[in-house]
Enzyme design. Structure first.
Site, mmCIF file in Angstrom:
data_model
loop_
_atom_site.group_PDB
_atom_site.id
_atom_site.type_symbol
_atom_site.label_atom_id
_atom_site.label_comp_id
_atom_site.label_asym_id
_atom_site.label_seq_id
_atom_site.Cartn_x
_atom_site.Cartn_y
_atom_site.Cartn_z
ATOM 1 C CB THR A 106 -5.533 0.738 4.624
ATOM 2 O OG1 THR A 106 -6.423 0.687 5.757
ATOM 3 C CG2 THR A 106 -4.381 1.686 4.941
ATOM 4 C CG LEU A 142 -1.762 -1.272 1.408
ATOM 5 C CD1 LEU A 142 -2.625 -1.163 2.664
ATOM 6 C CD2 LEU A 142 -2.635 -1.522 0.178
ATOM 7 C CB SER A 180 56.425 25.499 -7.003
ATOM 8 O OG SER A 180 56.768 24.424 -6.163
ATOM 9 N NE ARG A 216 1.327 12.683 9.382
ATOM 10 C CZ ARG A 216 1.092 11.653 10.202
ATOM 11 N NH1 ARG A 216 1.400 11.760 11.478
ATOM 12 N NH2 ARG A 216 0.579 10.527 9.739
#
Length: 473
Positions: free
Chosen positions: A83, A10, A408, A17
Site C-alpha cells: 500500500t 487503492l 384449449s 483469495r
C-alpha cells in the site's frame, strides 16, 4: 467542511483469495460493483481530484471506472510492493497541497456520513494525520492500532508482524487515512520493506510522521461493520448481507411490508412505494419499480420490471416486463423481456410470455406459451395454447383481437390473426387468419377403430377392462 484536495483509492491487489478471474472490486453487491458502492459515498465528498491505483485485471477495472467515475485518474502499479508503494505512485504526478483521503477499494459499506464526519474531525482539530479505526469482536487479520496515553497513535502493526500481546488489541486499522499532503509527500519516500511481507506498508508512515514531531490520531468509527473489507467469498457474502439489511430497513421505514427481511434481496436503485407487501424468498433487482398495494412473492424474481398498483406476482420470474394495475401473475410464471400485461389481466400457472402485449382483462390462465403476440382486451387464452412464433429462421407475430376465445390446446402458427369476437375450437392448428366473429377449426375428423385394444393389446389390463365393459373384437 473544507474541500479535499485528493482522494486515493487503492485497488491493485491480486484478489487471490477470491478464487476468481474477476477483480474483487468488480464483484456485485446489491446490484452494484464493490467499487460503485464505495464511490457513491466518496463522490459525495466533492474532492477536487480522484486517483485510483489499479493492478490486477487493470483493463477491466479501468473500463468499469470509465462508466461509473469518468473523471477519475488511474495509475498502474505494475510491481505489487504494498500500500505504501501504491500511494507513492498516486502521489508522483500530483503536485498540489491540502488534504488527501486514502482508502482501500474493497470497503463498500463505508457511508458518506462516516467519511464526512471523519474529514470534519481531522480538519477541525487541524491534525496532520488521522486514521479511522474500529473495535472488532474478532480483529484477526487486521492491523492493530497502538496508542499512547494521550490517544496519539504510536504505530500500526500488521498482524503478521504483531507480537502475541499486540494481537490481543481489538482496535484495528480500517485502511482509511487523512494526511496533510505536503507532510505525507515528505515522509513516504522513507518507507522501508523490512517486514514479514517484504512490502512498503502505508501504515509505517505513522511512525515516520511521529518522528518529525507531528502527531497522528485515531478517530474511532461508530459502526465497525462499515469498515469491513473483502478478501474472500465468505467476506463478500457477509458484506452483501449487511448491505441487504440496510436497504430493506430503509424500505420498511418508508412503509414497505417485508415479511422476512433476511430472505429478501433488493438492489440499489429499486423503487418501492408504501403499502407494498413482499413475502419471503424474493429478489428484486435492476431498475424495478413497484407501486403501492402490490403484492410480491413468495419466491419471486423481478429484474427491471414495473409492477403497477394492486398487482400480484406469486412464485414467478419476470424480466424487463410491465405488469399492470390489479394484474395477476403466477404461480410459476415466466415473463421474459418485452412482456406487457395491461390492467386486470392474468398470466397464470406455468405460463411463459415473451415480447408480447396482453390486453386489459385478458386471461392466459395456465400451461401456455405466448411469444411475439398482440392480444386485445377481455380475451381468454385456453389452457395449453401455443403461439408458434418461430419458423426455424425468423420470428413472426400473432394478433388476437378483443373478446376472443382461444380453445384449449390451440396452436396459433404465426404470422396469423384472430379477429374481434372470434373463437377457435379446442385442439386446432390455426395457420390462416380467423375473421371477426368466426370460429376457426383446424383439426382432423375423429375416427374410432372398434376392438383395437382387444386385437393389439389382448393381454393388457386395458383389454380386460374393455371386455368387462362389453367390448368385442
Amino acid at each position: 467542511m473544507s474541500e479535499l484536495s485528493l482522494v486515493i483509492l487503492l485497488a491493485a491487489g491480486d484478489s487471490k483469495r477470491m478464487k476468481s478471474k474477476q477483480s474483487k472490486v468488480l464483484h456485485k453487491i446489491a446490484g452494484r460493483s464493490v467499487f460503485a458502492n464505495l464511490l457513491d459515498s466518496v463522490e459525495q465528498l466533492n474532492a477536487k481530484n480522484l486517483t485510483v491505483v489499479v493492478g490486477a485485471n487493470k483493463d477491466e477495472v479501468i473500463e468499469h471506472l470509465s462508466k461509473i467515475a469518468p473523471k477519475a485518474k488511474t495509475v498502474f502499479q505494475e510491481k505489487r510492493d504494498g500500500t505504501g508503494g501504491a500511494t507513492q505512485l498516486a502521489l508522483a504526478d500530483y503536485k498540489g497541497d491540502g488534504t488527501v483521503l486514502i482508502l482501500a477499494g474493497d470497503t463498500p459499506l463505508l457511508t458518506h456520513q462516516t467519511l464526512s464526519e471523519f474529514v470534519q474531525v481531522h480538519q477541525k482539530e487541524k491534525q496532520s494525520a488521522s486514521v479511522l479505526t474500529a473495535m472488532l469482536p474478532d480483529p484477526t487479520g487486521y492491523g492493530r492500532v497502538i496508542r499512547g496515553d494521550d490517544g496519539q497513535i504510536l504505530k500500526i502493526v500488521e498482524e503478521k508482524d504483531a507480537t502475541e500481546i499486540e494481537k490481543e488489541i481489538d482496535e484495528i486499522n480500517t485502511g482509511v487515512y487523512l494526511f496533510d499532503l505536503a507532510l505525507l509527500r515528505d515522509v513516504i519516500k522513507n518507507l522501508k520493506s523490512n517486514n514479514a511481507q517484504n512490502e512498503l506498508y502505508l501504515t509505517d508512515v505513522i511512525g515516520l510522521i511521529n518522528s518529525t514531531g507531528k502527531k497522528s490520531y485515531a478517530v474511532l468509527s461508530n459502526d465497525y461493520t462499515e469498515t469491513l473489507g473483502i478478501n474472500d467469498r465468505a467476506q463478500l457474502a457477509e458484506v452483501s448481507a449487511i448491505m441487504r439489511d440496510r436497504i430493506n430497513n430503509q424500505h420498511m421505514l418508508n412503509g414497505v411490508a417485508i415479511v422476512d427481511p433476511a430472505n429478501t434481496w433488493i438492489d440499489h436503485g429499486v423503487e418501492i412505494e408504501s403499502d407494498v407487501v413482499i413475502y419471503p424468498g424474493c429478489a428484486i433487482s435492476g431498475k424495478s419499480v413497484i407501486k403501492t398495494g402490490a403484492v410480491i412473492g413468495p419466491r419471486t424474481t423481478l429484474e427491471d420490471c414495473i409492477v403497477d398498483e394492486g398487482a400480484k406476482v406469486v412464485e414467478s420470474n419476470c424480466t424487463e416486463s410491465k405488469i399492470g394495475k390489479d394484474a395477476k401473475v403466477g404461480p410459476f410464471t415466466y415473463l421474459r423481456k418485452g412482456s406487457v400485461l395491461a390492467n386486470e389481466s392474468k398470466a397464470g400457472a406455468f405460463v411463459e410470455i415473451k415480447n408480447s402485449t396482453v390486453g386489459e382483462g385478458t386471461k392466459v390462465a395456465h400451461l401456455s406459451y405466448v411469444g411475439d403476440a398482440e392480444i386485445g382486451k377481455e380475451s381468454n387464452i385456453g389452457a395449453a395454447t401455443i403461439f408458434v412464433n418461430y419458423d426455424g429462421e425468423s420470428k413472426h407475430k400473432t394478433k388476437v383481437g378483443d373478446h376472443v376465445r382461444i380453445g384449449s390446446d390451440t396452436m396459433l402458427v404465426a404470422p396469423v390473426s384472430v379477429g374481434d369476437g372470434a373463437y377457435t375450437a379446442a385442439g386446432s392448428v390455426i395457420n390462416e387468419d380467423v375473421p371477426a366473429g368466426a370460429i376457426g377449426i383446424g383439426r382432423a375428423r375423429q375416427v374410432n377403430i372398434l376392438g383395437w385394444v382387444l386385437k393389439k393389446r389382448k393381454d393388457s389390463k386395458s383389454a380386460a377392462a374393455a371386455k368387462k365393459a362389453g367390448a368385442k373384437e
